[in-house]
Design a protein around this motif. Structure first.
Motif, PDB file in Angstrom:
ATOM      1  N   CYS A  30      31.349  23.618  50.931  1.00 45.57           N
ATOM      2  CA  CYS A  30      32.468  23.747  51.855  1.00 45.57           C
ATOM      3  C   CYS A  30      32.869  25.215  51.966  1.00 45.57           C
ATOM      4  N   CYS A  34      35.664  26.450  51.633  1.00 43.80           N
ATOM      5  CA  CYS A  34      36.662  26.817  50.628  1.00 43.80           C
ATOM      6  C   CYS A  34      36.007  27.233  49.312  1.00 43.80           C
ATOM      7  N   TYR A  36      33.873  25.088  47.553  1.00 42.78           N
ATOM      8  CA  TYR A  36      33.429  23.905  46.808  1.00 42.78           C
ATOM      9  C   TYR A  36      31.933  23.643  47.018  1.00 42.78           C
ATOM     10  N   CYS A  92      35.181  17.510  52.081  1.00 40.44           N
ATOM     11  CA  CYS A  92      35.355  18.264  50.848  1.00 40.44           C
ATOM     12  C   CYS A  92      36.456  17.601  50.017  1.00 40.44           C
ATOM     13  N   ILE A 113      38.172  18.903  47.778  1.00 37.88           N
ATOM     14  CA  ILE A 113      39.211  19.887  47.448  1.00 37.88           C
ATOM     15  C   ILE A 113      40.173  20.091  48.621  1.00 37.88           C
ATOM     16  N   CYS A 114      39.595  20.407  49.798  1.00 27.61           N
ATOM     17  CA  CYS A 114      40.477  20.757  50.916  1.00 27.61           C
ATOM     18  C   CYS A 114      40.455  19.733  52.055  1.00 27.61           C
TER      19      CYS A 114
HETATM   20 ZN   LIG Z   1      36.776  22.602  50.927  1.00 27.37          ZN
END
Ligand SMILES: [Zn+2]
Length: 133
Positions: A73, A75, A77, A105, A107-108
């Motif tokens: 990703c 971000c 990840y 993702c 995470i985000c």
């Molecule tokens: Zn992400």
């Protein structure tokens, strides 16, 4: 058949490596195959055996290691989708492709990019050589 042309390429690479090292026999060929590659490991193995029939690779063990899809990703990840998750979610390759393509993702929550899982590479070749001294 798709697998036949891949098996030909693998066979040529195996034979080139074997010849380069003065092999008298090819014992093992290990492949890494991404889960997203459109290739059937059983068919590939069958084709390889048929092609290798008249060669020093005729008795080689053809080992296919499946590689899970991996994601990345923006971000930062990165991760892979584990085998258990795949089995629970997808019965067919088309389902798997749709499943991976829709991955977010963790995470985000943005759409993650598929960075692996389509590869088809020769991981290792084990050969027998004759020592002449
Ligand atoms: Zn992400």
């Amino acid at each position: 058949m798709h697998e036949l042309s891949i098996a030909c390429e693998i066979f040529e690479q195996v034979m080139a490596t074997a010849t380069e090292h003065g092999a008298t026999e090819v014992k093992h060929v290990t492949l890494q195959m991404g889960r997203l590659s459109h290739t059937n490991p059983e068919q590939l193995s069958f084709c390889f055996k048929a092609i290798a029939e008249e060669s020093i690779a005729k008795d080689a063990d053809f080992i296919v290691e499946m590689v899970p899809p991996s994601l990345e990703c923006e971000c930062g990840y990165t991760g892979t989708i584990d085998e258990k998750q795949i089995r629970e979610s997808c019965q067919f390759k088309s389902e798997l492709l749709a499943y991976v393509a829709a991955m977010e993702c963790p995470i985000c929550g943005k759409e993650a990019n598929i960075t692996g899982g389509r590869e088809l590479i020769i991981k290792s070749i084990e050969i027998e050589t004759e020592n002449q001294d």
